[in-house]
Motif scaffolding. Sequence first.
Motif, PDB file in Angstrom:
ATOM      1  N   ASN A 140      35.396 -76.489  26.018  1.00  8.78           N
ATOM      2  CA  ASN A 140      36.547 -76.242  25.167  1.00  8.78           C
ATOM      3  C   ASN A 140      36.187 -76.393  23.698  1.00  8.78           C
ATOM      4  O   ASN A 140      36.675 -75.664  22.838  1.00  8.78           O
ATOM      5  CB  ASN A 140      37.679 -77.205  25.538  1.00  8.78           C
ATOM      6  CG  ASN A 140      39.015 -76.783  24.945  1.00  8.78           C
ATOM      7  OD1 ASN A 140      39.311 -75.595  24.875  1.00  8.78           O
ATOM      8  ND2 ASN A 140      39.797 -77.755  24.510  1.00  8.78           N
ATOM      9  N   TYR A 141      35.301 -77.342  23.400  1.00  7.57           N
ATOM     10  CA  TYR A 141      34.848 -77.575  22.031  1.00  7.57           C
ATOM     11  C   TYR A 141      34.202 -76.313  21.461  1.00  7.57           C
ATOM     12  O   TYR A 141      34.483 -75.896  20.354  1.00  7.57           O
ATOM     13  CB  TYR A 141      33.854 -78.737  22.040  1.00  7.57           C
ATOM     14  CG  TYR A 141      33.229 -79.070  20.709  1.00  7.57           C
ATOM     15  CD1 TYR A 141      34.020 -79.453  19.621  1.00  7.57           C
ATOM     16  CD2 TYR A 141      31.848 -79.033  20.534  1.00  7.57           C
ATOM     17  CE1 TYR A 141      33.450 -79.775  18.408  1.00  7.57           C
ATOM     18  CE2 TYR A 141      31.268 -79.349  19.320  1.00  7.57           C
ATOM     19  CZ  TYR A 141      32.072 -79.724  18.260  1.00  7.57           C
ATOM     20  OH  TYR A 141      31.513 -80.047  17.051  1.00  7.57           O
ATOM     21  N   LYS A 142      33.356 -75.707  22.255  1.00  7.07           N
ATOM     22  CA  LYS A 142      32.661 -74.495  21.825  1.00  7.07           C
ATOM     23  C   LYS A 142      33.670 -73.375  21.567  1.00  7.07           C
ATOM     24  O   LYS A 142      33.606 -72.693  20.535  1.00  7.07           O
ATOM     25  CB  LYS A 142      31.657 -74.072  22.894  1.00  7.07           C
ATOM     26  CG  LYS A 142      30.890 -72.798  22.569  1.00  7.07           C
ATOM     27  CD  LYS A 142      29.862 -72.498  23.657  1.00  7.07           C
ATOM     28  CE  LYS A 142      29.102 -71.222  23.357  1.00  7.07           C
ATOM     29  NZ  LYS A 142      28.069 -70.929  24.395  1.00  7.07           N
ATOM     30  N   LYS A 143      34.614 -73.180  22.476  1.00  2.00           N
ATOM     31  CA  LYS A 143      35.601 -72.111  22.319  1.00  2.00           C
ATOM     32  C   LYS A 143      36.443 -72.310  21.068  1.00  2.00           C
ATOM     33  O   LYS A 143      36.745 -71.355  20.345  1.00  2.00           O
ATOM     34  CB  LYS A 143      36.510 -72.062  23.549  1.00  2.00           C
ATOM     35  CG  LYS A 143      35.826 -71.550  24.806  1.00  2.00           C
ATOM     36  CD  LYS A 143      36.778 -71.551  25.979  1.00  2.00           C
ATOM     37  CE  LYS A 143      36.098 -71.063  27.260  1.00  2.00           C
ATOM     38  NZ  LYS A 143      37.012 -71.130  28.427  1.00  2.00           N
ATOM     39  N   ARG A 144      36.829 -73.553  20.801  1.00  4.68           N
ATOM     40  CA  ARG A 144      37.707 -73.817  19.663  1.00  4.68           C
ATOM     41  C   ARG A 144      36.953 -73.637  18.336  1.00  4.68           C
ATOM     42  O   ARG A 144      37.532 -73.157  17.355  1.00  4.68           O
ATOM     43  CB  ARG A 144      38.307 -75.215  19.768  1.00  4.68           C
ATOM     44  CG  ARG A 144      39.222 -75.373  20.989  1.00  4.68           C
ATOM     45  CD  ARG A 144      39.969 -76.667  20.973  1.00  4.68           C
ATOM     46  NE  ARG A 144      40.999 -76.684  19.953  1.00  4.68           N
ATOM     47  CZ  ARG A 144      41.781 -77.737  19.707  1.00  4.68           C
ATOM     48  NH1 ARG A 144      41.635 -78.841  20.412  1.00  4.68           N
ATOM     49  NH2 ARG A 144      42.692 -77.688  18.760  1.00  4.68           N
ATOM     50  N   ILE A 145      35.683 -74.027  18.315  1.00  5.65           N
ATOM     51  CA  ILE A 145      34.903 -73.796  17.088  1.00  5.65           C
ATOM     52  C   ILE A 145      34.783 -72.291  16.829  1.00  5.65           C
ATOM     53  O   ILE A 145      34.910 -71.834  15.691  1.00  5.65           O
ATOM     54  CB  ILE A 145      33.504 -74.449  17.176  1.00  5.65           C
ATOM     55  CG1 ILE A 145      33.626 -75.956  16.977  1.00  5.65           C
ATOM     56  CG2 ILE A 145      32.558 -73.863  16.130  1.00  5.65           C
ATOM     57  CD1 ILE A 145      32.322 -76.692  16.865  1.00  5.65           C
ATOM     58  N   TYR A 146      34.550 -71.524  17.893  1.00  5.98           N
ATOM     59  CA  TYR A 146      34.485 -70.069  17.729  1.00  5.98           C
ATOM     60  C   TYR A 146      35.794 -69.559  17.143  1.00  5.98           C
ATOM     61  O   TYR A 146      35.805 -68.769  16.192  1.00  5.98           O
ATOM     62  CB  TYR A 146      34.215 -69.396  19.076  1.00  5.98           C
ATOM     63  CG  TYR A 146      32.753 -69.148  19.367  1.00  5.98           C
ATOM     64  CD1 TYR A 146      32.235 -67.859  19.384  1.00  5.98           C
ATOM     65  CD2 TYR A 146      31.877 -70.196  19.607  1.00  5.98           C
ATOM     66  CE1 TYR A 146      30.895 -67.617  19.647  1.00  5.98           C
ATOM     67  CE2 TYR A 146      30.537 -69.980  19.863  1.00  5.98           C
ATOM     68  CZ  TYR A 146      30.049 -68.686  19.885  1.00  5.98           C
ATOM     69  OH  TYR A 146      28.725 -68.455  20.131  1.00  5.98           O
ATOM     70  N   SER A 147      36.891 -70.014  17.697  1.00  2.00           N
ATOM     71  CA  SER A 147      38.199 -69.538  17.261  1.00  2.00           C
ATOM     72  C   SER A 147      38.501 -69.941  15.821  1.00  2.00           C
ATOM     73  O   SER A 147      38.887 -69.113  14.993  1.00  2.00           O
ATOM     74  CB  SER A 147      39.279 -70.098  18.193  1.00  2.00           C
ATOM     75  OG  SER A 147      40.560 -69.717  17.753  1.00  2.00           O
ATOM     76  N   TYR A 148      38.310 -71.208  15.493  1.00  6.30           N
ATOM     77  CA  TYR A 148      38.632 -71.701  14.159  1.00  6.30           C
ATOM     78  C   TYR A 148      37.701 -71.110  13.092  1.00  6.30           C
ATOM     79  O   TYR A 148      38.122 -70.818  11.984  1.00  6.30           O
ATOM     80  CB  TYR A 148      38.540 -73.226  14.117  1.00  6.30           C
ATOM     81  CG  TYR A 148      39.637 -73.943  14.858  1.00  6.30           C
ATOM     82  CD1 TYR A 148      40.598 -73.253  15.603  1.00  6.30           C
ATOM     83  CD2 TYR A 148      39.723 -75.331  14.824  1.00  6.30           C
ATOM     84  CE1 TYR A 148      41.602 -73.916  16.285  1.00  6.30           C
ATOM     85  CE2 TYR A 148      40.726 -76.012  15.506  1.00  6.30           C
ATOM     86  CZ  TYR A 148      41.666 -75.293  16.234  1.00  6.30           C
ATOM     87  OH  TYR A 148      42.651 -75.951  16.912  1.00  6.30           O
ATOM     88  N   SER A 149      36.437 -70.946  13.458  1.00  2.00           N
ATOM     89  CA  SER A 149      35.474 -70.462  12.465  1.00  2.00           C
ATOM     90  C   SER A 149      35.776 -69.031  12.036  1.00  2.00           C
ATOM     91  O   SER A 149      35.463 -68.629  10.906  1.00  2.00           O
ATOM     92  CB  SER A 149      34.050 -70.538  13.029  1.00  2.00           C
ATOM     93  OG  SER A 149      33.849 -69.579  14.059  1.00  2.00           O
ATOM     94  N   GLN A 150      36.389 -68.248  12.906  1.00  2.00           N
ATOM     95  CA  GLN A 150      36.682 -66.854  12.588  1.00  2.00           C
ATOM     96  C   GLN A 150      37.686 -66.724  11.441  1.00  2.00           C
ATOM     97  O   GLN A 150      37.757 -65.686  10.784  1.00  2.00           O
ATOM     98  CB  GLN A 150      37.182 -66.124  13.829  1.00  2.00           C
ATOM     99  CG  GLN A 150      36.085 -65.931  14.871  1.00  2.00           C
ATOM    100  CD  GLN A 150      36.609 -65.398  16.188  1.00  2.00           C
ATOM    101  OE1 GLN A 150      37.756 -64.956  16.300  1.00  2.00           O
ATOM    102  NE2 GLN A 150      35.761 -65.439  17.225  1.00  2.00           N
ATOM    103  N   ASN A 151      38.464 -67.794  11.212  1.00  2.00           N
ATOM    104  CA  ASN A 151      39.378 -67.820  10.064  1.00  2.00           C
ATOM    105  C   ASN A 151      38.753 -68.541   8.871  1.00  2.00           C
ATOM    106  O   ASN A 151      39.437 -68.807   7.879  1.00  2.00           O
ATOM    107  CB  ASN A 151      40.682 -68.535  10.450  1.00  2.00           C
ATOM    108  CG  ASN A 151      41.419 -67.806  11.555  1.00  2.00           C
ATOM    109  OD1 ASN A 151      41.505 -66.591  11.547  1.00  2.00           O
ATOM    110  ND2 ASN A 151      41.929 -68.564  12.524  1.00  2.00           N
ATOM    111  N   PHE A 152      37.446 -68.864   9.014  1.00  2.00           N
ATOM    112  CA  PHE A 152      36.715 -69.619   7.981  1.00  2.00           C
ATOM    113  C   PHE A 152      37.426 -70.921   7.633  1.00  2.00           C
ATOM    114  O   PHE A 152      37.487 -71.335   6.464  1.00  2.00           O
ATOM    115  CB  PHE A 152      36.514 -68.772   6.717  1.00  2.00           C
ATOM    116  CG  PHE A 152      35.711 -67.529   6.940  1.00  2.00           C
ATOM    117  CD1 PHE A 152      34.524 -67.563   7.659  1.00  2.00           C
ATOM    118  CD2 PHE A 152      36.140 -66.303   6.448  1.00  2.00           C
ATOM    119  CE1 PHE A 152      33.780 -66.406   7.870  1.00  2.00           C
ATOM    120  CE2 PHE A 152      35.394 -65.149   6.648  1.00  2.00           C
ATOM    121  CZ  PHE A 152      34.216 -65.201   7.369  1.00  2.00           C
TER     122      PHE A 152
END
Length: 355
Positions: A140-152
């Motif tokens: 879940n940590y990996k998925k959330r970093i992917y998601s949040y990072s896309q909005n910088f």
Amino acid sequence: MNLNLPFSDNLPTNKLSASFANTSATYKFYWLIAIIEIVEKGQVNIKKREIFSRMISNSWYTVNYFHVSFGKQDLIQNAVEDILKFESLTKDIKKENLLSILENSKKIETKKLLEHFNLNVPHWFLSPWFPKLKDENNSNYKKRIYSYSQNFENCCLYGLYDENIIVNPIWIPYLKSNSKILKDFCYWNLSLFLQSRNPNVPDIPNKLIKPAIRNGLTKQTNEYWKNVFKELGYVECIFTGTKLLFEEKNFAIDHFIPHAFVSHDLIWNLIPIERSKNFSKSDNLPIFEKHFEKFYDLQKVAFEINKHHNSKSRYMDEYLSIFPNIDSFEKEKFSNTIQPLITIASNNGFLYMNE
């Protein structure tokens, strides 16, 4: 010497610096170096495979030529060694050619090795920007970093996607204007990291980047060994017994312990050997019990001839790293320098000569 990241008033450079805290492998250094190199070319939407390929190509020479150990669990070292075999490549392949092969290879083994970096490298590098997510389970940590990072979010360095990353626009001027300092920061800390794992290997910093051109040995030939040939008439190759003649040029000046290990051209490690033997010996190690006696005898004679010829020669000074002064040429001190270097080089993966 202590290299720090360049400061910025509007960027969280402390987060970038924190990415290298508690470093247990080399991948973070090579990941950032690769990104900087690509951004320098003007790319900001970057395929991950291109980054992974650069990580391999930038570490290729250090692993395959200098045999520097990255640690048994290091993903990059294992990948470099395996790709050398899978792709049937040479250790001195040009970086541009290697990059092309890695980015376009259809071999399943190579693709798997590159894709393996995607499991952890891209998102763990961004972890300092998302400290509150660390309590999550890894998936879940990996998925959330992917998601949040896309909005910088939190001004993170890049946005993460399945096949690529997009560099955050606010970081691009910083990366471009400070590219040299940032790469120096990575290489300096990488050298400290690798030196701790290779405490007896000399000159780690100069083994991180393949030199454009190896220094020739013409000066050592004409200013030092020519005196020996002139005095003796000929020099006998310590490996083959062949009579070497200066006028016939049937010899080459060679490193007794490979340059790839010692990383210097000091005269106490150089001798003339038969030209064909120089080619076959390559970067292999001499056998101490078999070759040291003749090596020492030739070095001693050469030393005494050149000392008599010019005791203030700079080549005399090069022996001071072995002897406290140049009044004597002690066999035991010479042996105590040469034997450990051969043993350490062997332990680091250098092979012995075939006789």
